[in-house]
Scaffold this motif. Structure first.
Motif, PDB file in Angstrom:
ATOM      1  N   PHE A   2       0.835  -1.206   0.000  1.00  0.00           N
ATOM      2  CA  PHE A   2       0.000   0.000   0.000  1.00  0.00           C
ATOM      3  C   PHE A   2       0.871   1.258   0.000  1.00  0.00           C
ATOM      4  O   PHE A   2       1.925   1.299   0.636  1.00  0.00           O
ATOM      5  N   THR A   3       0.386   2.272  -0.698  1.00  0.00           N
ATOM      6  CA  THR A   3       1.073   3.570  -0.708  1.00  0.00           C
ATOM      7  C   THR A   3       0.233   4.653  -0.036  1.00  0.00           C
ATOM      8  O   THR A   3       0.763   5.661   0.414  1.00  0.00           O
ATOM      9  N   ALA A   4      -1.088   4.468   0.031  1.00  0.00           N
ATOM     10  CA  ALA A   4      -1.969   5.426   0.709  1.00  0.00           C
ATOM     11  C   ALA A   4      -3.336   4.790   0.901  1.00  0.00           C
ATOM     12  O   ALA A   4      -3.734   3.897   0.144  1.00  0.00           O
ATOM     13  N   ILE A   5      -4.051   5.252   1.939  1.00  0.00           N
ATOM     14  CA  ILE A   5      -5.456   4.884   2.136  1.00  0.00           C
ATOM     15  C   ILE A   5      -6.203   6.174   2.434  1.00  0.00           C
ATOM     16  O   ILE A   5      -5.767   6.965   3.279  1.00  0.00           O
ATOM     17  N   ARG A   6      -7.295   6.399   1.726  1.00  0.00           N
ATOM     18  CA  ARG A   6      -8.079   7.630   1.888  1.00  0.00           C
ATOM     19  C   ARG A   6      -9.489   7.265   2.350  1.00  0.00           C
ATOM     20  O   ARG A   6     -10.114   6.352   1.800  1.00  0.00           O
ATOM     21  N   PHE A   7      -9.972   8.001   3.339  1.00  0.00           N
ATOM     22  CA  PHE A   7     -11.273   7.719   3.951  1.00  0.00           C
ATOM     23  C   PHE A   7     -12.183   8.940   3.890  1.00  0.00           C
ATOM     24  O   PHE A   7     -11.738  10.070   4.071  1.00  0.00           O
ATOM     25  N   GLU A   8     -13.467   8.680   3.655  1.00  0.00           N
ATOM     26  CA  GLU A   8     -14.505   9.684   3.845  1.00  0.00           C
ATOM     27  C   GLU A   8     -15.677   9.022   4.555  1.00  0.00           C
ATOM     28  O   GLU A   8     -16.194   8.000   4.089  1.00  0.00           O
ATOM     29  N   ASN A   9     -16.074   9.584   5.688  1.00  0.00           N
ATOM     30  CA  ASN A   9     -17.233   9.109   6.458  1.00  0.00           C
ATOM     31  C   ASN A   9     -17.130   7.630   6.805  1.00  0.00           C
ATOM     32  O   ASN A   9     -18.122   6.903   6.806  1.00  0.00           O
ATOM     33  N   TYR A  10     -15.904   7.202   7.106  1.00  0.00           N
ATOM     34  CA  TYR A  10     -15.660   5.812   7.491  1.00  0.00           C
ATOM     35  C   TYR A  10     -15.500   5.751   9.002  1.00  0.00           C
ATOM     36  O   TYR A  10     -14.547   6.283   9.566  1.00  0.00           O
ATOM     37  N   SER A  12     -15.226   6.633  12.493  1.00  0.00           N
ATOM     38  CA  SER A  12     -15.023   7.954  13.109  1.00  0.00           C
ATOM     39  C   SER A  12     -14.147   8.868  12.259  1.00  0.00           C
ATOM     40  O   SER A  12     -13.760   9.949  12.704  1.00  0.00           O
ATOM     41  N   LEU A  13     -13.828   8.433  11.033  1.00  0.00           N
ATOM     42  CA  LEU A  13     -12.916   9.185  10.173  1.00  0.00           C
ATOM     43  C   LEU A  13     -13.723   9.965   9.131  1.00  0.00           C
ATOM     44  O   LEU A  13     -14.127   9.415   8.109  1.00  0.00           O
ATOM     45  N   LYS A  14     -13.956  11.226   9.415  1.00  0.00           N
ATOM     46  CA  LYS A  14     -14.745  12.063   8.501  1.00  0.00           C
ATOM     47  C   LYS A  14     -14.038  12.228   7.167  1.00  0.00           C
ATOM     48  O   LYS A  14     -14.608  12.013   6.103  1.00  0.00           O
ATOM     49  N   SER A 107     -20.970  -3.215   7.710  1.00  0.00           N
ATOM     50  CA  SER A 107     -22.259  -2.786   8.274  1.00  0.00           C
ATOM     51  C   SER A 107     -22.103  -1.719   9.350  1.00  0.00           C
ATOM     52  O   SER A 107     -22.950  -0.839   9.490  1.00  0.00           O
ATOM     53  N   ASP A 108     -21.032  -1.813  10.139  1.00  0.00           N
ATOM     54  CA  ASP A 108     -20.837  -0.856  11.229  1.00  0.00           C
ATOM     55  C   ASP A 108     -19.832   0.237  10.863  1.00  0.00           C
ATOM     56  O   ASP A 108     -19.379   0.976  11.739  1.00  0.00           O
ATOM     57  N   SER A 109     -19.490   0.333   9.584  1.00  0.00           N
ATOM     58  CA  SER A 109     -18.436   1.262   9.171  1.00  0.00           C
ATOM     59  C   SER A 109     -18.948   2.642   8.787  1.00  0.00           C
ATOM     60  O   SER A 109     -18.191   3.612   8.807  1.00  0.00           O
ATOM     61  N   TYR A 110     -20.220   2.740   8.418  1.00  0.00           N
ATOM     62  CA  TYR A 110     -20.770   4.025   7.954  1.00  0.00           C
ATOM     63  C   TYR A 110     -20.822   4.993   9.129  1.00  0.00           C
ATOM     64  O   TYR A 110     -21.362   4.687  10.181  1.00  0.00           O
ATOM     65  N   MET A 111     -20.241   6.179   8.947  1.00  0.00           N
ATOM     66  CA  MET A 111     -20.245   7.176  10.021  1.00  0.00           C
ATOM     67  C   MET A 111     -21.674   7.493  10.446  1.00  0.00           C
ATOM     68  O   MET A 111     -22.550   7.694   9.610  1.00  0.00           O
TER      69      MET A 111
END
Length: 456
Positions: A2-10, A12-14, A107-111
């Protein structure tokens, strides 16, 4: 790797980006720090779920086949081995339910309390070529659904889209394939039919995994893009350990069950090899362990084995079943195949690598691993001793500001010029220079007990 991981609304990670590149190459070791509840385990869960998501359709089929076989078999089975196998199958089928649909995994990942899309983008490098894999989930009247899946990687000599699948809230699916993905029209037709049946409950990767499992290796090589196969094979080789799950690619000539199990007689060399490997692993770490070995008993076709150790206690050498060892020592055994995978060139993900293990032990192991590491090791930890063993570019801290915004920083970039004059990263971190540590007030337990009515 891996070189990067990007999250949105995952979870607690807005909005968060973990960049783990050094120049144009992936970093081989990544240690993630942060206070309890900051979201370190959320990052790890996204990486482990990537591997688990490949197997959802295969798990679903396994559950169906197991239920059918058990219901059709005789209820009264006199043979102990047959009964044991039945129980093992039932247990595996039960455990597989959590990993039988993509939405079960996430299932429990959605912010909570947001209607905005949840996005995870995995950026990776394979054999020097960059790519990314993206999953987007959306909500429709509170119901979460898979809205997009996309893979970009090498196509001939340049990068491009290998596939992209989109769905709207009505369940309509739009599929785009690179012309190079399928080499035969009939293969493409079959996959399009399978996507229409299964996509949304399963990813395209999971659908293909089941398709590949049903066809011989030569057919797959002749009809599927080799670059696509490189990606899915690398994703399959991700090994991991968290509190909830563990997955590890079996190292050749090492037993899959290390403490106790049975194997066919023609595989007996695995017991010898594993025994000697565990000797090389445990004896240097423990001053009182003299020997690690397996006791064996044979039946007609199989060898049953159990791990024992010879331990010096009160100047006597005592033989002890390994199952009576401390939790910390058992965790070191669980880490053993993961460390071997990382050394051999695979990507390994571990949540709280130091959990239950003495600081000096884990520090020594990390120091030894980085000498021979060919793969990638990503882990979370609270053990600041490890900071002394790693290059500062490997160290990351998940920070939270006063209003709950989060970002993850690399200490080599955050430290600027101060690192040049003060190499004690551990001291700087513990003194709050990089944040990511708990700032707490005193807890008055006496007041709590009095509020609850004392000892009444």
């Amino acid at each position: 790797m891996f070189t990067a991981i990007r999250f949105e609304n995952y979870m607690s990670l807005k909005q968060l980006e973990l960049n783990i590149k050094k120049k144009d190459s992936p970093k081989k070791i990544v240690a993630i720090y942060g206070e309890n509840g900051s979201g370190k385990s959320n990052i790890i869960s996204a990486l482990t779920n990537l591997n688990l998501s490949l197997l959802t359709l295969r798990n679903q089929n396994f559950i169906t086949d197991t239920n059918e076989n058990l219901s059709s078999s005789e209820s009264d089975i006199g043979d102990y081995t047959a009964r044991k196998k039945q129980v093992d199958l039932m247990l595996r089928a039960f455990q597989s339910r959590k990993y039988a649909k993509i939405l079960s995994l996430f299932s429990d990942s959605y912010m909570l309390e947001t209607e905005e899309p949840m996005k995870i983008k995995y950026e990776f490098q394979i054999d020097g070529h960059n790519g990314y894999y993206e999953l987007i989930f959306k909500k429709n009247n509170g119901r979460v659904y898979l809205a997009k899946e996309k893979l970009n990687f090498l196509i001939n000599k340049s990068s491009g889209m290998l596939f992209e699948i989109n769905s709207n809230n009505e369940g309509e699916i739009v599929t785009k394939f690179s012309p190079s993905l399928f080499k035969a029209d009939d293969t493409k037709t079959v996959m399009e039919s399978n996507i229409a049946r299964f996509w949304g409950k399963h990813t395209f990767f999971a659908i293909f995994d089941d398709f590949e499992d049903s066809n011989n290796y030569s057919y797959i090589l002749e009809n599927i893009s080799h670059n696509f196969l490189r990606v899915i094979n690398n994703f399959r080789k991700i090994s991991f350990r968290t509190d909830d799950a563990m997955g590890s690619v079996q190292v050749a000539q090492v037993l899959s069950e290390l403490v106790k199990g049975s194997i066919y007689k023609n595989e007996s060399l695995k017991i010898d090899k594993t025994e000697k490997a565990l000797m090389k692993y445990f004896v240097p770490l423990y001053s009182d362990i003299e020997e690690i070995f397996y006791k064996r008993s044979s039946s007609e076709d199989e060898i049953d084995y159990e791990l024992y150790e010879k331990k010096r206690i009160n100047n006597e050498l005592i033989t002890i079943p390994f199952k009576f060892e401390s939790n910390g020592t058992k965790k070191l055994l669980n880490l053993f195949p993961l460390f071997l995978n990382a050394i051999s060139g695979q990507t390994v993900i571990i949540d709280e690598i130091d959990q239950g293990i003495h600081d000096l032990l884990i520090e020594r192991l990390i120091d030894n691993i980085q000498e021979d590491l060919k793969g990638q090791l990503i882990f979370t930890t609270h053990d600041t001793q490890i900071m002394q063993q790693l290059d500062v570019s490997c160290l990351y801290v998940l920070q939270i500001d006063s209003v709950g915004n989060k970002k993850i920083i690399n200490l080599s970039k955050a430290s600027q010029k101060n690192i040049a004059t003060n190499n004690n990263i551990q001291k700087l971190y513990l003194n709050g220079y990089f944040s990511g540590i708990p700032y707490v007030d005193d807890v008055d337990f006496g007041d709590i007990l009095e509020y609850l009515g004392g000892n009444e």
